[in-house]
Design a protein around this motif. Structure first.
Motif, PDB file in Angstrom:
ATOM      1  N   UNK A 137      17.656   3.476 -18.274  1.00 62.78           N
ATOM      2  CA  UNK A 137      17.704   3.323 -16.824  1.00 62.78           C
ATOM      3  C   UNK A 137      16.292   3.491 -16.271  1.00 62.78           C
ATOM      4  N   UNK A 138      15.803   2.495 -15.544  1.00 62.26           N
ATOM      5  CA  UNK A 138      14.504   2.591 -14.873  1.00 62.26           C
ATOM      6  C   UNK A 138      14.705   3.241 -13.512  1.00 62.26           C
ATOM      7  N   UNK A 139      13.853   4.223 -13.189  1.00 65.46           N
ATOM      8  CA  UNK A 139      14.014   4.997 -11.960  1.00 65.46           C
ATOM      9  C   UNK A 139      12.788   4.817 -11.070  1.00 65.46           C
ATOM     10  N   UNK A 140      13.031   4.551  -9.795  1.00 68.14           N
ATOM     11  CA  UNK A 140      11.982   4.466  -8.784  1.00 68.14           C
ATOM     12  C   UNK A 140      12.337   5.401  -7.642  1.00 68.14           C
ATOM     13  N   UNK A 141      11.327   6.039  -7.042  1.00 65.02           N
ATOM     14  CA  UNK A 141      11.594   6.879  -5.878  1.00 65.02           C
ATOM     15  C   UNK A 141      10.373   6.916  -4.970  1.00 65.02           C
ATOM     16  N   UNK A 142      10.625   7.220  -3.716  1.00 63.51           N
ATOM     17  CA  UNK A 142       9.591   7.271  -2.685  1.00 63.51           C
ATOM     18  C   UNK A 142       8.733   8.517  -2.872  1.00 63.51           C
ATOM     19  N   UNK A 143       7.426   8.347  -2.868  1.00 64.57           N
ATOM     20  CA  UNK A 143       6.528   9.488  -3.053  1.00 64.57           C
ATOM     21  C   UNK A 143       6.507  10.430  -1.857  1.00 64.57           C
ATOM     22  N   UNK A 144       7.010   9.995  -0.720  1.00 71.04           N
ATOM     23  CA  UNK A 144       7.059  10.886   0.435  1.00 71.04           C
ATOM     24  C   UNK A 144       8.022  12.041   0.189  1.00 71.04           C
ATOM     25  N   UNK A 145       9.017  11.813  -0.679  1.00 70.89           N
ATOM     26  CA  UNK A 145       9.995  12.853  -0.986  1.00 70.89           C
ATOM     27  C   UNK A 145       9.727  13.514  -2.335  1.00 70.89           C
ATOM     28  N   UNK A 175       0.782  -1.224   0.000  1.00 71.28           N
ATOM     29  CA  UNK A 175       0.000   0.000   0.000  1.00 71.28           C
ATOM     30  C   UNK A 175       0.814   1.273   0.000  1.00 71.28           C
ATOM     31  N   UNK A 176       2.133   1.163  -0.191  1.00 74.71           N
ATOM     32  CA  UNK A 176       3.001   2.336  -0.187  1.00 74.71           C
ATOM     33  C   UNK A 176       3.160   2.864  -1.609  1.00 74.71           C
ATOM     34  N   UNK A 177       3.040   4.178  -1.770  1.00 71.34           N
ATOM     35  CA  UNK A 177       3.115   4.790  -3.094  1.00 71.34           C
ATOM     36  C   UNK A 177       4.564   5.081  -3.483  1.00 71.34           C
ATOM     37  N   UNK A 178       4.851   4.918  -4.770  1.00 76.98           N
ATOM     38  CA  UNK A 178       6.161   5.268  -5.306  1.00 76.98           C
ATOM     39  C   UNK A 178       5.987   5.791  -6.726  1.00 76.98           C
ATOM     40  N   UNK A 179       6.960   6.544  -7.176  1.00 75.76           N
ATOM     41  CA  UNK A 179       6.937   7.097  -8.527  1.00 75.76           C
ATOM     42  C   UNK A 179       7.954   6.362  -9.392  1.00 75.76           C
ATOM     43  N   UNK A 180       7.594   6.128 -10.648  1.00 76.53           N
ATOM     44  CA  UNK A 180       8.509   5.464 -11.567  1.00 76.53           C
ATOM     45  C   UNK A 180       8.529   6.190 -12.904  1.00 76.53           C
ATOM     46  N   UNK A 181       9.711   6.214 -13.527  1.00 80.09           N
ATOM     47  CA  UNK A 181       9.869   6.741 -14.882  1.00 80.09           C
ATOM     48  C   UNK A 181      11.152   6.160 -15.451  1.00 80.09           C
ATOM     49  N   UNK A 182      11.493   6.527 -16.671  1.00 77.48           N
ATOM     50  CA  UNK A 182      12.696   5.994 -17.311  1.00 77.48           C
ATOM     51  C   UNK A 182      13.527   7.125 -17.897  1.00 77.48           C
ATOM     52  N   UNK A 183      14.848   6.901 -17.933  1.00 80.64           N
ATOM     53  CA  UNK A 183      15.794   7.867 -18.486  1.00 80.64           C
ATOM     54  C   UNK A 183      16.604   7.230 -19.602  1.00 80.64           C
ATOM     55  N   UNK A 184      16.988   8.057 -20.579  1.00 82.39           N
ATOM     56  CA  UNK A 184      17.945   7.672 -21.612  1.00 82.39           C
ATOM     57  C   UNK A 184      19.301   8.269 -21.280  1.00 82.39           C
TER      58      UNK A 184
END
Length: 204
Positions: A47-55, A24-33
């Motif tokens: 490169x696949x990127x994940x990060x905590x939505x709290x930040x 149930x924890x939210x995170x953001x994902x996107x990709x970089x070239x």
């Protein structure tokens, strides 16, 4: 195990979305070239990127075409002939981003050395060592292996480090393309014998 602390400079090629994991924890994902030079020109690295939505939860900043610096922990995952790069980001910078793409940082490696450790001499007469190491990951149908090329320019190797033994190595992370294939190398800063302890991890 191959764990890298890095700074990645590149361009977003897949817009950010918010997801929720099984806890149930939210995170953001996107990709970089990341465009890196090759022997015949250049090649794009994803490169696949994940990060905590709290930040970080403002997806409007992470549009396709935006250049940025992302810092965090980079992990490699190999499946068959494919090698995936996953960045667990801690911070982002959108201003004063360099025009040239790059991945820079440090590596912590735990695994097994190859069959040989070679001593070589550079053009200035300085001796150095070169050798390879492999990190393995247990998967459902066997193992996946990632090989690293190591260079010891500081003469940190000692007699306790032998071919085909398990070691822990700290050094740089250096990515490049050779004949269109991504290679991972490292200039080592320290090396020591490694004794695995029992745990639930699939990686060595």
């Amino acid at each position: 195990m191959i764990k890298c602390e890095v700074s990645v400079c590149g361009t977003i090629n897949k817009e950010a979305i918010i997801r929720t994991n099984k806890d149930g924890k939210s995170f953001m994902s996107f990709a970089m070239n990341i465009v890196l030079p090759t022997t015949s020109g250049s090649k794009v690295l994803d490169v696949s990127v994940l990060c905590d939505c709290e930040k970080n939860n403002d997806v409007s900043k992470f549009c396709v075409g935006t250049r940025l610096n992302a810092s965090g922990t980079l992990l490699f995952k190999k499946r068959g002939e494919n090698l995936y790069l996953n960045l667990y980001a801690e911070g982002f910078e959108f201003e004063n981003v360099a025009a040239i793409d790059s991945i820079k940082g440090s590596m912590l490696f735990r695994g097994k050395l190859g069959k040989t450790i070679e001593e070589k001499t550079d053009k200035k007469g300085n001796k150095y060592h070169t050798f390879s190491g492999v990190s393995s990951e247990k998967v459902s149908d066997g193992f996946e292996y990632i090989w690293i090329s190591f260079f010891d320019f500081s003469q940190v190797l000692d007699d306790a480090i032998k071919p085909e033994t398990k070691v822990e190595i700290a050094g740089t992370l250096d990515l490049s393309f050779f004949k269109e294939k991504l290679t991972i190398s490292s200039r080592i800063k320290s090396v020591s014998p490694y004794v695995p302890v029992a745990n639930t991890s699939n990686q060595e």
